[in-house]
Design a protein around this motif. Structure first.
Motif, mmCIF file in Angstrom:
data_model
loop_
_atom_site.group_PDB
_atom_site.id
_atom_site.type_symbol
_atom_site.label_atom_id
_atom_site.label_comp_id
_atom_site.label_asym_id
_atom_site.label_seq_id
_atom_site.Cartn_x
_atom_site.Cartn_y
_atom_site.Cartn_z
ATOM 1 N N ARG A 463 0.995 -1.186 -0.049
ATOM 2 C CA ARG A 463 0.256 0.165 -0.056
ATOM 3 C C ARG A 463 0.866 1.274 -0.076
ATOM 4 O O ARG A 463 2.127 1.190 0.145
ATOM 5 N N LYS A 464 0.075 2.332 -0.046
ATOM 6 C CA LYS A 464 0.832 3.690 0.184
ATOM 7 C C LYS A 464 1.329 3.907 1.493
ATOM 8 O O LYS A 464 0.730 3.301 2.446
ATOM 9 N N LYS A 465 2.339 4.363 1.779
ATOM 10 C CA LYS A 465 3.048 4.785 3.196
ATOM 11 C C LYS A 465 2.085 5.632 3.884
ATOM 12 O O LYS A 465 1.394 6.555 3.589
ATOM 13 N N ASP A 466 1.579 5.019 5.089
ATOM 14 C CA ASP A 466 0.629 5.530 5.850
ATOM 15 C C ASP A 466 1.041 5.977 7.405
ATOM 16 O O ASP A 466 0.302 6.277 8.237
ATOM 17 N N VAL A 467 2.358 5.757 7.478
ATOM 18 C CA VAL A 467 2.699 6.129 8.878
ATOM 19 C C VAL A 467 3.029 7.806 8.928
ATOM 20 O O VAL A 467 3.264 8.177 7.948
ATOM 21 N N PRO A 468 2.918 8.339 10.179
ATOM 22 C CA PRO A 468 3.094 9.751 10.270
ATOM 23 C C PRO A 468 4.641 10.267 10.186
ATOM 24 O O PRO A 468 4.959 10.900 11.328
ATOM 25 N N HIS A 471 9.097 11.797 5.833
ATOM 26 C CA HIS A 471 10.184 11.328 4.788
ATOM 27 C C HIS A 471 10.106 9.722 4.289
ATOM 28 O O HIS A 471 9.347 9.164 5.088
ATOM 29 N N PRO A 472 10.796 9.554 3.132
ATOM 30 C CA PRO A 472 11.379 10.139 2.331
ATOM 31 C C PRO A 472 10.938 11.605 1.786
ATOM 32 O O PRO A 472 9.743 11.669 1.852
ATOM 33 N N LEU A 473 11.740 12.544 1.603
ATOM 34 C CA LEU A 473 11.133 13.773 0.937
ATOM 35 C C LEU A 473 10.369 13.409 -0.297
ATOM 36 O O LEU A 473 10.764 12.588 -0.916
ATOM 37 N N PRO A 474 9.386 14.176 -0.631
ATOM 38 C CA PRO A 474 8.636 13.809 -1.865
ATOM 39 C C PRO A 474 9.199 13.645 -3.114
ATOM 40 O O PRO A 474 9.007 12.686 -3.729
ATOM 41 N N GLY A 475 10.336 14.449 -3.293
ATOM 42 C CA GLY A 475 11.300 14.258 -4.658
ATOM 43 C C GLY A 475 12.065 12.850 -4.594
ATOM 44 O O GLY A 475 12.588 12.582 -5.381
ATOM 45 N N GLN A 480 5.687 6.950 -7.533
ATOM 46 C CA GLN A 480 4.797 7.624 -6.925
ATOM 47 C C GLN A 480 4.973 8.317 -5.656
ATOM 48 O O GLN A 480 5.492 7.270 -4.965
ATOM 49 N N PHE A 481 4.300 9.307 -5.256
ATOM 50 C CA PHE A 481 4.739 9.769 -3.809
ATOM 51 C C PHE A 481 4.023 8.673 -3.004
ATOM 52 O O PHE A 481 2.787 8.518 -3.053
ATOM 53 N N LEU A 482 4.605 8.419 -1.846
ATOM 54 C CA LEU A 482 4.237 7.470 -1.039
ATOM 55 C C LEU A 482 4.177 6.116 -1.300
ATOM 56 O O LEU A 482 3.674 5.306 -0.681
ATOM 57 N N GLU A 483 4.625 5.875 -2.638
ATOM 58 C CA GLU A 483 4.869 4.482 -2.913
ATOM 59 C C GLU A 483 6.447 4.006 -2.995
ATOM 60 O O GLU A 483 7.173 4.593 -3.609
#
Ligand code: SF4
Ligand code: SF4
Lengths: 624, 290
Positions: A463-468, A471-475, A480-483
């Motif tokens: 799944r997409k990263k779901d912990v608070p 990071h990693p920083l978006p770039g 995909q972001f959070l993948e």
């Protein structure tokens, strides 16, 4: 940023509910839990016994945690743990005791790792029998451990924090240990219920949505570059920004060479990106002045760095014209200063802080706590003697540089405390005056349904990263972001793509050179054995920053015979270690610590300190 | 009436020294007239964490024993004191009254537990006064039990009958009951401190490879009588604890159907680790060999 350490959210609950076994590997949290959380984790680890969760300790010493919790103890010779880890992988591969789905779907590079472990590449199968002469652990015991681990849901507590901080990674060959352990946990499907990093030191269900800045979030420094301020604090507490205009920087471990030899280089740790680890620094930086003055502030180098006689020589060097030391105590290192600025203790000044709040450096250290506690640090007495608070010392210096008003922004120390209070989430819960009077605030625990998800579960389940954590920083996401992970492939990398790019030649990589010291005695004979391919076999997302930094920084020094010998002395030659296999306790420190002064001038150095700096006089700056 | 007692669980003490530090924090730099004079900065350990190591790698046990004034009900120090320098309070606490005890070095020698410390500078015998000045102000726990991370140290304020029930239920013991001083400091799991063990690792060759032998039946015998029985764990390990030091000859019998039975004799001094015990193949049954 968390590069090198894993996320830890929800692991206390997951471990207690799901895990059947915990492996403490080079982990003694009862003695060295790491950061600022006292004995909070100790109470939780009692539940391991209550629940009958199996416990294994791997440590040359019978450490305090082992003494308290009991369990099976393996005592590998110091610095040989990697061989043991490889043999465990060997058993898992040959007996099919690993998570094949996870390896197939969530990782890359398993084949070269497998081939290396099986000896297809170098003709040396890393069998339990192969590791026995290296580690001193009987092959049968390693086989039994591998089978237990491979058939039970197991948490790996690596290092004092359990998520890869400290422990065996802080040795000459620690990087290989760190990488091997990351590979082991990946083989067991990290993020699977009951399979993760930790030993109950981190990962409590506290409310992380309540904001209070961490110790490296910049506070009142205005430093947007060298702290966590731009990510979290600045938006809530805008202040005059400060920048260090010099691009010349020398990591602490390299300061003596910079002063004594006038040049040095290496690979400092970079907490933001993986590739940052390969960024070389060199001194002097183009066009810059050499170092002539040293302003020493913070923990003593002589007490914490390696080969610390280097610092003694640097302090005495004619190349260094002026030394200032700002300390609370007149410790050994303070005696090397030309000018001493006595700072007061925290009991003599105002401050505000959070127990275990390591934010800006290691995010969410508060999950070591059973309750988050923010503290008002009252000034109990006026500073003793001629001492002043650090804030006051810097203010006085700023005044003399014509910067006083910019530094203080017209505020007192207590005003700054109030400003930080206002920047945090405290005012939503407690009035300033009540907080002042009470002296602390306990952050309410979140409702059960609002607890954070378990670390790495998202990755295990695809799944997409779901912990608070930010990071990693978006770039830095590959797709995909959070993948996916922070690695270049976004997957767990048994063979590490960035490290391979950095230095594909097996013999050239710093990691590889370290390998020769991997088993102390072999380094003594100048032979290169074991693990050559490990140069680019790794799981970078989980690499340990200190290990990597040390490995890189020591890489080039490794060529020098004296360096190797001295390091061996620090580690203790396995055959000379009378203390091996015996208990370690606070009353009697492990033997190698006691041996150090005999060899070098560590103990004698302070005596020589005062006369050593030629005409330098020690005096306390008066009338600041 | 309710009286004060201290219960220390040896299995939970891990030498963190927080209790000793709290004691130091309370009495160094402070004096409490009628209760305690100031403790010297160095040299005194009113709560003294003692340590024992037993066994050898990899079968090792380390235990810690916090020792302090036992606040004995029949206290030799009270008898040895002159001028009422030691007081036994109705709530069980024993106080060396600093104002009256000056120069009475005899109190140091009178205590069979070594719990009285001599303050050279003040010429004063001193011991841990159960933080009585705090309890008298409404505290319900001593500072040591307040800070103990594992709750190894508990303060109990109960009637003597209730305490005796707790002693039975939790199988508490006191240090050296043979001294007859009737201490009010009790220990749980004291065996961890005072008893020794016999341990070993069982192995055998299976399919040409040396393996740990799990679930082998191990019996500990003394004078031909079985004392205890255990099964080896996945590492082939077994351990019999709770044995008396220097208690003489024992026999360990190991049985696993795949191997010949094995017997190991041991004369017990301290804890004994018998090392790796290799089981031999069963002798071929008579008649099958040609
Ligand atoms: S332990 Fe010693 S000092 Fe304390 S009451 Fe008993 S005899 Fe007296
Ligand atoms: S505080 Fe508790 S665990 Fe620590 S030394 Fe004292 S009794 Fe032992």
């Amino acid at each position: 940023m968390r590069l090198g350490q894993t996320e830890t959210y929800g692991t206390v609950e997951d471990l207690l509910k799901e895990a059947e076994m915990v492996v403490f590997w080079s982990a003694d949290p009862e003695c060295t839990s790491g950061s600022y959380s006292a004995f909070e984790g100790t109470a939780r680890r009692q539940w391991l016994r209550d629940l009958g969760i199996e416990i294994v300790h791997i440590d040359p010493y019978y450490n305090h945690t082992a003494a308290l919790l009991g369990g099976k103890w393996f005592a590998p010779k110091p610095g040989t743990d990697t061989a043991m880890a490889l043999a465990i992988a060997y058993v898992w591969i040959t007996e099919g005791l690993y998570d094949k789905r996870f390896v197939a779907e969530r990782s890359v590079g398993f084949e070269p790792w497998r081939d290396y472990v099986l000896g297809r590449e170098d003709g040396v199968p890393k069998t339990p029998e192969w590791q026995e002469p290296e580690t001193g652990i009987p092959a049968k015991d390693v086989r039994a451990l591998a089978r237990q681990w491979g058939s039970k849901k197991t948490y790996l507590g690596a290092g004092g924090w359990g998520n890869g901080h400290g422990g065996a990674c802080r040795s000459a060959t620690g990087i290989q240990w760190a990488r091997a352990l990351a590979c082991l946990l990946a083989m067991q499907g990290m993020g699977r219920p009951g399979v993760n990093y930790g030993h109950l030191q981190w990962g409590t269900p506290v409310d992380l949505h309540f904001y209070f800045p961490g110790y490296a979030d910049g506070g009142m420094s205005g430093d947007l570059e060298g702290t966590g301020m731009p990510i979290s604090l600045y938006q809530r507490m805008p202040q005059l920004p400060t920048f260090n205009p010099s691009t010349q920087k020398v990591p602490r471990l390299r300061i003596p060479e910079a002063i004594l030899e006038g040049r040095t280089e290496g690979y400092p740790w970079n907490g933001k990106t993986i590739e940052g680890q390969f960024q070389k620094f060199s001194y002097p930086a183009p066009g810059h002045s050499p170092i002539r003055m040293f302003y020493k502030y913070g923990g003593a180098s002589i007490g914490t760095m390696s080969e610390t006689n280097r610092y003694v020589r640097a302090y005495r060097s004619e190349n260094l014209e002026f030394v200032v030391n700002q300390s609370i105590w007149f410790e050994g290192e303070a005696k090397f200063a030309d000018v001493l600025l006595p700072a007061c203790t925290q009991f003599e000044r105002w401050d505000i802080s959070e127990f275990g709040g390591t934010g800006g450096y290691a995010l969410h250290g508060q999950t070591q706590m059973n309750h988050r506690i923010v503290l008002m640090q009252h000034k109990c007495i006026e500073p003793l003697g001629e001492s002043k608070s650090d804030w006051q010392i810097f203010l006085e210096l700023s005044h003399r540089l014509g910067l006083g008003a910019y530094y203080s922004e017209g505020m007192t120390e207590l005003d700054w405390v109030k400003r930080l209070f206002d920047a945090s989430d405290l005012p939503k819960h407690i009035a300033w005056k009540d907080f002042l009077k009470k002296g602390y605030f306990v952050v309410p625990a979140p409702a059960e349904h609002a607890r954070d998800p378990v670390a790495l579960r998202w990755f295990y389940e695809g799944r997409k990263k779901d912990v608070p954590e930010p990071h990693p920083l978006p770039g830095d996401y590959g797709r995909q972001f959070l993948e996916g992970l922070q690695t270049q492939s976004g997957k767990f990398e048994f063979e590490c793509s960035s490290l391979k790019r950095f230095d594909p030649r097996r013999s050239g990589a710093p990691a590889d050179r370290e390998v020769s010291a991997f088993l102390g005695r072999h380094a003594d004979q100048g032979t290169l054995r074991t693990l050559p391919a490990a140069a680019h076999l790794a799981a970078l997302a989980l690499q340990l920053p200190h290990a990597l930094r040390r490995q890189a920084e020591r890489g080039e020094r490794h060529c020098r015979a004296p360096g190797v010998r001295e390091r061996l002395l620090l580690l203790g030659r396995p055959d000379q270690r009378a203390g091996r296999g015996r208990a370690r306790h606070r009353g009697a420190r492990p033997r190698q610590t006691l041996q150090r002064p005999r060899r070098g001038g560590l103990r004698r150095a302070p005596d020589r300190a005062a006369p050593a700096r030629g005409g330098a006089r020690l005096r306390v700056l008066r009338g600041l | 009436m309710k009286k004060w007692n201290l219960v220390i669980d040896v299995a939970q003490c891990f030498n963190c020294n927080a209790c000793a530090m709290a004691c130091h924090d309370e009495y160094f730099g402070n004096e409490f007239p009628g209760y305690a004079a100031e403790m010297p900065r160095l040299g005194h350990r009113w709560i003294d964490i003692r340590q024992r190591e037993t066994g050898r790698c990899p079968a090792v046990e380390v235990s810690y024993l916090p020792v302090t004034c036992n606040h004995c009900d029949d206290a030799p120090c009270v008898k040895a004191a002159r001028d009422g320098a030691v007081v036994k309070r109705a709530d069980g606490i024993v106080i060396i009254v600093p104002e009256k005890a000056k120069g009475q070095r005899r109190l140091v020698d009178a205590c069979p537990y070594g719990a009285v410390w001599w303050n050279e500078e003040k010429q004063l015998p001193q011991a841990w006064p159960f933080d009585a000045h705090l309890l008298d102000r409404g505290w319900t726990r001593t500072r040591g039990s307040q800070v103990c991370p594992t709750r190894a140290m508990r303060t109990l304020h109960v009637e003597d009958e209730e305490m005796q029930r707790i002693v039975r239920d939790e199988r508490l013991q006191v240090l050296h009951p043979e001294y007859g001083t009737r201490p009010r400091v009790y220990y749980k799991n004291l065996d961890r401190w005072s008893k020794v063990f016999v341990a070993g690792s069982v192995a055998g060759v299976l399919g040409g490879i040396t393996e740990c032998i799990e679930a082998a039946r191990v019996v500990l015998e003394k004078d031909g009588r079985a004392l205890a029985e255990a099964r080896t764990d996945p590492y082939g390990d077994f351990k019999f604890g709770g044995l008396e030091e220097r208690s003489g000859a024992y026999r360990v019998r190991i049985a696993d159907e795949r191997f010949a039975a094995k017997t190991v004799d041991v004369a017990l001094g301290g804890s004994a680790y018998l090392g790796t015990i290799m089981l031999e193949p069963r002798p071929a049954p008579a008649g099958t060999s040609t």
